[in-house]
Design a protein around this motif. Structure first.
Motif, mmCIF file in Angstrom:
data_model
loop_
_atom_site.group_PDB
_atom_site.id
_atom_site.type_symbol
_atom_site.label_atom_id
_atom_site.label_comp_id
_atom_site.label_asym_id
_atom_site.label_seq_id
_atom_site.Cartn_x
_atom_site.Cartn_y
_atom_site.Cartn_z
ATOM 1 N N ASP A 185 5.759 9.519 7.682
ATOM 2 C CA ASP A 185 7.097 10.090 7.581
ATOM 3 C C ASP A 185 7.673 9.930 6.176
ATOM 4 O O ASP A 185 7.459 8.905 5.510
ATOM 5 N N ALA A 186 8.418 10.940 5.742
ATOM 6 C CA ALA A 186 9.165 10.822 4.495
ATOM 7 C C ALA A 186 10.120 9.637 4.599
ATOM 8 O O ALA A 186 10.715 9.383 5.648
ATOM 9 N N ARG A 363 0.166 5.731 -0.376
ATOM 10 C CA ARG A 363 0.331 6.959 0.382
ATOM 11 C C ARG A 363 1.828 7.251 0.471
ATOM 12 O O ARG A 363 2.590 6.443 1.016
ATOM 13 N N LEU A 364 2.240 8.396 -0.044
ATOM 14 C CA LEU A 364 3.649 8.780 -0.038
ATOM 15 C C LEU A 364 3.921 9.669 1.167
ATOM 16 O O LEU A 364 3.369 10.774 1.277
ATOM 17 N N GLY A 365 4.750 9.191 2.084
ATOM 18 C CA GLY A 365 5.046 9.967 3.269
ATOM 19 C C GLY A 365 5.774 11.257 2.948
ATOM 20 O O GLY A 365 6.772 11.242 2.221
ATOM 21 N N VAL A 366 5.266 12.381 3.480
ATOM 22 C CA VAL A 366 5.895 13.684 3.238
ATOM 23 C C VAL A 366 6.134 14.451 4.540
ATOM 24 O O VAL A 366 6.521 15.622 4.505
ATOM 25 N N ASP A 385 8.204 17.310 2.839
ATOM 26 C CA ASP A 385 9.627 17.001 2.907
ATOM 27 C C ASP A 385 10.052 16.532 1.518
ATOM 28 O O ASP A 385 9.557 15.522 1.005
ATOM 29 N N GLU A 386 10.973 17.263 0.910
ATOM 30 C CA GLU A 386 11.288 17.016 -0.501
ATOM 31 C C GLU A 386 12.086 15.743 -0.743
ATOM 32 O O GLU A 386 12.240 15.321 -1.886
ATOM 33 N N SER A 387 12.576 15.093 0.323
ATOM 34 C CA SER A 387 13.196 13.781 0.130
ATOM 35 C C SER A 387 12.169 12.760 -0.363
ATOM 36 O O SER A 387 12.525 11.728 -0.932
#
Length: 407
Positions: A185-186, A363-366, A385-387
């Motif tokens: 998740d972002a 790992r960057l949640g997107v 998700d751009e946040s």
């Protein structure tokens, strides 16, 4: 886009570097522009120019890499007495069509897409650089930071090797990166000590024989059968000749032979990848795989020609740098924003940097929170998700400040 205030973010009272709303909006717009104009590896001229112009506007002095695409840029004065923390982004897109139908910023370039999130990675490092440059101007950045915008990550053996040859690691003590993860998740990141990706090589096989009529296969080399046996038997043989815990796997992506139903062809081709979880087994992989192909081809009377293209070793996260990322994310968003992650079978040329200096990739949640559908990487409908851009910038700026305090 995330709308948190500074008061909502744990640790902001201790660590400066919160993003203004205007910068958040600018970074989203920058990412969308990149998403609309993807460029393949070593062709990222527009992307390079856009990054360069924004860094120069901030008063920085980026240097375009010798190959003509990609950049390196220092924030603060680098000298022999202070090692640098490097933030790395990859800037290239993929040769696949963007299939998103309801997206205002879908790719405008036919058969090209940012379907692996490199536009997000690039925007995160750019945003972190802008924030850190502002801190430096206020005397709040005690140790220099280097921004590395690397081309051609998707081109084996990866543009990282060329960037290293161009001197991007000179004076670097540690290096960090993120990679978009549509399963997270972002607002969260995934971390793992040790290997977080696998090794990845490319394999191309040509098989040749005299060919003939399908009525008389006993008088010739049945190349279709030979190719089929290579496709089926080689992965099985390799799986029995290497410790299964090392995860050495041959997977085919293409097999081609013949033009008519009653003609045994004279030529067949297979191509695929070789992936491996263990770095020592990866070093032995070419000998094991080539021997297995030759053995199966010879059994069926086919002459084999093998092009084994060395790719990248596993990304092996340094424990201390992984802990730095954990502390940085915890300071910004709390301990619950960090989760463990498994080792992926994907390949990443960030591994070449880690052969030289300690570092780690997160790992960057997107994935939009609550969304069940996963838009996977390397698929034409991938989006982020751009946040996550704000999250990545916060992570990198906090890591730079904590790194300076620890060393």
């Amino acid at each position: 886009m995330s709308q948190e205030s500074e008061a909502d973010l744990p640790g902001e009272a201790v660590l400066p570097g919160a993003l203004s709303e205007s910068l958040r909006a600018e970074l989203v717009a920058f990412r969308r522009d990149l998403h609309m104009h993807p460029e393949l590896g070593n062709q990222e001229f527009r992307t390079t120019a856009a990054i360069k112009a924004r860094l120069e506007k901030a008063g920085l002095r980026p240097r375009v890499l010798a190959a003509g695409t990609g950049l390196v840029c220092d924030i603060g004065d680098v000298d022999a007495g202070r090692s640098v923390l490097a933030l790395r982004a990859d800037i290239d897109g993929l040769p696949i069509p963007d299939t998103k139908s309801d997206c205002a910023y879908r790719s405008t370039v036919p058969d090209r897409a940012h379907a692996c999130g490199h536009d997000v990675h690039t925007t995160v490092v750019l945003g972190a650089g802008l924030v850190l440059a502002g801190l430096h101007s206020l005397g709040l950045l005690p140790r220099p930071v280097r921004l590395v915008f690397q081309p051609a990550e998707e081109v084996l053996p990866g543009g990282a090797a060329d960037a290293i040859e161009d001197g991007v690691l000179a004076g670097v003590g540690r290096i960090i990166a993120v990679h978009c993860d549509p399963r997270v998740d972002a607002g969260r990141i995934g971390l793992r000590e040790g290997a977080i990706t696998s090794a990845c090589d490319r394999l191309e096989v040509s098989l040749d024989g005299p060919g003939g009529h399908t009525a008389r296969p006993h008088l010739t080399t049945d190349l279709v059968t030979a190719a089929a046996r290579v496709a089926v038997d080689v992965p099985a043989l390799v799986g029995r000749r290497v410790d299964t815990r090392h995860g050495l796997a041959v997977t085919w992506g293409r097999i081609e032979s013949g033009h008519a139903p009653n003609v045994i062809p004279q030529h067949a081709e297979l191509s695929g990848t070789v992936r491996c979880l263990d770095i020592d087994a990866w070093r032995e992989a070419p000998d094991v795989v080539v021997a297995a192909i030759d053995e199966v081809a010879n059994l069926h009377g086919a002459k084999s020609e093998i092009n084994y293209v060395r790719g990248v070793p596993p990304v092996v996260n340094d424990p201390a740098v992984t802990e730095l990322l954990r502390e940085a994310m915890t300071a910004r968003r709390g301990a619950a924003s960090v989760e463990g992650t498994e080792q992926s079978l994907g390949g990443e040329d960030f591994s070449w940097y880690l052969e030289r200096v300690p570092g780690a990739m997160a790992r960057l949640g997107v994935r939009p929170p609550g969304e069940r559908t996963v838009r996977d990487l390397h698929q034409g409908d991938f989006d982020a998700d751009e946040s996550a851009i704000t999250v990545g910038v916060e992570l990198f700026t906090a890591a730079a400040l904590l790194d300076a305090a620890q060393r």
